[in-house]
Design a protein around this motif. Structure first.
Motif, mmCIF file in Angstrom:
data_model
loop_
_atom_site.group_PDB
_atom_site.id
_atom_site.type_symbol
_atom_site.label_atom_id
_atom_site.label_comp_id
_atom_site.label_asym_id
_atom_site.label_seq_id
_atom_site.Cartn_x
_atom_site.Cartn_y
_atom_site.Cartn_z
ATOM 1 N N PRO A 132 -6.413 12.299 2.556
ATOM 2 C CA PRO A 132 -7.608 11.579 2.999
ATOM 3 C C PRO A 132 -7.584 10.081 2.680
ATOM 4 O O PRO A 132 -8.036 9.271 3.480
ATOM 5 C CB PRO A 132 -8.754 12.269 2.246
ATOM 6 C CG PRO A 132 -8.236 13.611 1.912
ATOM 7 C CD PRO A 132 -6.748 13.450 1.717
ATOM 8 N N LEU A 133 -7.049 9.701 1.528
ATOM 9 C CA LEU A 133 -6.996 8.281 1.176
ATOM 10 C C LEU A 133 -6.063 7.517 2.120
ATOM 11 O O LEU A 133 -6.384 6.420 2.582
ATOM 12 C CB LEU A 133 -6.555 8.104 -0.276
ATOM 13 C CG LEU A 133 -6.541 6.679 -0.807
ATOM 14 C CD1 LEU A 133 -7.919 6.035 -0.686
ATOM 15 C CD2 LEU A 133 -6.081 6.662 -2.254
ATOM 16 N N LEU B 164 0.822 -1.215 0.000
ATOM 17 C CA LEU B 164 0.000 0.000 0.000
ATOM 18 C C LEU B 164 0.850 1.257 0.000
ATOM 19 O O LEU B 164 0.467 2.268 -0.568
ATOM 20 C CB LEU B 164 -0.937 0.017 1.211
ATOM 21 C CG LEU B 164 -2.212 -0.792 1.103
ATOM 22 C CD1 LEU B 164 -3.009 -0.695 2.406
ATOM 23 C CD2 LEU B 164 -3.058 -0.357 -0.055
ATOM 24 N N ASP B 165 1.997 1.219 0.628
ATOM 25 C CA ASP B 165 2.872 2.395 0.659
ATOM 26 C C ASP B 165 3.337 2.787 -0.740
ATOM 27 O O ASP B 165 3.676 3.943 -0.987
ATOM 28 C CB ASP B 165 4.086 2.141 1.556
ATOM 29 C CG ASP B 165 3.692 2.056 3.025
ATOM 30 O OD1 ASP B 165 2.678 2.687 3.396
ATOM 31 O OD2 ASP B 165 4.381 1.361 3.785
ATOM 32 N N ASP B 166 3.360 1.828 -1.662
ATOM 33 C CA ASP B 166 3.792 2.109 -3.033
ATOM 34 C C ASP B 166 2.750 2.894 -3.823
ATOM 35 O O ASP B 166 3.080 3.634 -4.738
ATOM 36 C CB ASP B 166 4.096 0.807 -3.787
ATOM 37 C CG ASP B 166 5.294 0.078 -3.200
ATOM 38 O OD1 ASP B 166 6.129 0.730 -2.547
ATOM 39 O OD2 ASP B 166 5.377 -1.144 -3.394
ATOM 40 N N ILE B 167 1.464 2.725 -3.478
ATOM 41 C CA ILE B 167 0.411 3.368 -4.275
ATOM 42 C C ILE B 167 -0.254 4.544 -3.578
ATOM 43 O O ILE B 167 -0.913 5.345 -4.226
ATOM 44 C CB ILE B 167 -0.670 2.350 -4.704
ATOM 45 C CG1 ILE B 167 -1.332 1.693 -3.497
ATOM 46 C CG2 ILE B 167 -0.093 1.324 -5.648
ATOM 47 C CD1 ILE B 167 -2.512 0.803 -3.830
ATOM 48 N N LEU B 168 -0.092 4.662 -2.264
ATOM 49 C CA LEU B 168 -0.718 5.761 -1.548
ATOM 50 C C LEU B 168 0.083 7.041 -1.710
ATOM 51 O O LEU B 168 1.306 6.999 -1.828
ATOM 52 C CB LEU B 168 -0.829 5.420 -0.056
ATOM 53 C CG LEU B 168 -1.854 4.361 0.299
ATOM 54 C CD1 LEU B 168 -1.783 4.057 1.786
ATOM 55 C CD2 LEU B 168 -3.251 4.772 -0.083
ATOM 56 N N PRO B 169 -0.611 8.172 -1.706
ATOM 57 C CA PRO B 169 0.104 9.455 -1.757
ATOM 58 C C PRO B 169 1.060 9.574 -0.579
ATOM 59 O O PRO B 169 0.825 9.015 0.484
ATOM 60 C CB PRO B 169 -1.015 10.483 -1.678
ATOM 61 C CG PRO B 169 -2.252 9.770 -2.078
ATOM 62 C CD PRO B 169 -2.040 8.338 -1.682
ATOM 63 N N LYS B 170 2.127 10.313 -0.771
ATOM 64 C CA LYS B 170 3.158 10.434 0.255
ATOM 65 C C LYS B 170 2.836 11.480 1.316
ATOM 66 O O LYS B 170 3.495 11.547 2.331
ATOM 67 C CB LYS B 170 4.511 10.767 -0.406
ATOM 68 C CG LYS B 170 4.954 9.739 -1.420
ATOM 69 C CD LYS B 170 5.137 8.371 -0.803
ATOM 70 C CE LYS B 170 5.617 7.386 -1.831
ATOM 71 N NZ LYS B 170 4.976 6.104 -1.782
ATOM 72 N N THR B 171 1.831 12.320 1.094
ATOM 73 C CA THR B 171 1.496 13.340 2.082
ATOM 74 C C THR B 171 0.746 12.693 3.249
ATOM 75 O O THR B 171 -0.243 12.001 3.045
ATOM 76 C CB THR B 171 0.636 14.455 1.456
ATOM 77 O OG1 THR B 171 -0.467 13.859 0.772
ATOM 78 C CG2 THR B 171 1.431 15.286 0.481
ATOM 79 N N PRO B 172 1.198 12.918 4.478
ATOM 80 C CA PRO B 172 0.618 12.237 5.635
ATOM 81 C C PRO B 172 -0.847 12.583 5.891
ATOM 82 O O PRO B 172 -1.588 11.763 6.389
ATOM 83 C CB PRO B 172 1.494 12.686 6.801
ATOM 84 C CG PRO B 172 2.411 13.711 6.293
ATOM 85 C CD PRO B 172 2.307 13.779 4.814
ATOM 86 N N GLY B 173 -1.288 13.782 5.545
ATOM 87 C CA GLY B 173 -2.671 14.169 5.795
ATOM 88 C C GLY B 173 -3.620 13.848 4.665
ATOM 89 O O GLY B 173 -4.787 14.231 4.703
ATOM 90 N N VAL C 200 -7.368 4.378 4.661
ATOM 91 C CA VAL C 200 -6.914 2.984 4.668
ATOM 92 C C VAL C 200 -6.184 2.608 5.958
ATOM 93 O O VAL C 200 -6.049 1.428 6.255
ATOM 94 C CB VAL C 200 -6.040 2.638 3.445
ATOM 95 C CG1 VAL C 200 -6.806 2.827 2.166
ATOM 96 C CG2 VAL C 200 -4.761 3.421 3.430
ATOM 97 N N LYS C 201 -5.758 3.607 6.708
ATOM 98 C CA LYS C 201 -5.078 3.320 7.972
ATOM 99 C C LYS C 201 -6.028 3.361 9.163
ATOM 100 O O LYS C 201 -5.632 3.076 10.283
ATOM 101 C CB LYS C 201 -3.927 4.295 8.177
ATOM 102 C CG LYS C 201 -2.796 4.048 7.191
ATOM 103 C CD LYS C 201 -1.628 4.943 7.447
ATOM 104 C CE LYS C 201 -0.500 4.587 6.476
ATOM 105 N NZ LYS C 201 0.715 5.341 6.759
ATOM 106 N N GLN C 202 -7.291 3.688 8.917
ATOM 107 C CA GLN C 202 -8.263 3.783 10.004
ATOM 108 C C GLN C 202 -8.534 2.400 10.594
ATOM 109 O O GLN C 202 -8.690 1.410 9.862
ATOM 110 C CB GLN C 202 -9.569 4.384 9.483
ATOM 111 C CG GLN C 202 -10.609 4.597 10.552
ATOM 112 C CD GLN C 202 -11.899 5.172 10.010
ATOM 113 O OE1 GLN C 202 -12.113 5.208 8.801
ATOM 114 N NE2 GLN C 202 -12.766 5.600 10.885
ATOM 115 N N ASP C 203 -8.603 2.326 11.908
ATOM 116 C CA ASP C 203 -8.895 1.080 12.616
ATOM 117 C C ASP C 203 -10.361 0.732 12.415
ATOM 118 O O ASP C 203 -11.254 1.527 12.726
ATOM 119 C CB ASP C 203 -8.574 1.250 14.101
ATOM 120 C CG ASP C 203 -8.799 -0.014 14.898
ATOM 121 O OD1 ASP C 203 -8.898 -1.110 14.302
ATOM 122 O OD2 ASP C 203 -8.845 0.087 16.143
ATOM 123 N N LEU C 204 -10.625 -0.458 11.902
ATOM 124 C CA LEU C 204 -12.004 -0.878 11.640
ATOM 125 C C LEU C 204 -12.619 -1.634 12.824
ATOM 126 O O LEU C 204 -13.824 -1.880 12.835
ATOM 127 C CB LEU C 204 -12.053 -1.764 10.391
ATOM 128 C CG LEU C 204 -11.580 -1.121 9.094
ATOM 129 C CD1 LEU C 204 -11.654 -2.129 7.955
ATOM 130 C CD2 LEU C 204 -12.380 0.121 8.754
#
Length: 65
Positions: free
Chosen positions: A14-15, A3-12, A19-23
């Motif tokens: 929204p995407l 996931l780190d390869d496809i997610l935007p690099k900015t920490p804030g 995906v890091k939200q605890d379900l």
């Protein structure tokens, strides 16, 4: 693929936050609602892709690439 390869690099971003939200604290009903919202967003993104591809094809045909 990580996931780190496809997610935007900015920490804030929204995407990234989504995906890091605890379900774990979510109920089954809340999870179903989340899935419905995400499926609607997927459909919206696919529609945008289709419009972009069709627009490009129209432009290519116009200029006979």
């Amino acid at each position: 693929m990580d996931l780190d390869d496809i997610l935007p690099k900015t920490p804030g971003d929204p995407l990234t936050l989504l995906v890091k939200q605890d379900l774990d604290p979510l109920s089954v009903e809340e999870l179903h609602g989340r899935i419905a919202v995400l499926e609607a967003e997927i459909a919206r993104a696919k529609s945008k892709i289709e419009r972009a591809v069709n627009h490009r094809a129209s432009a290519d045909a116009l200029f006979k690439r």
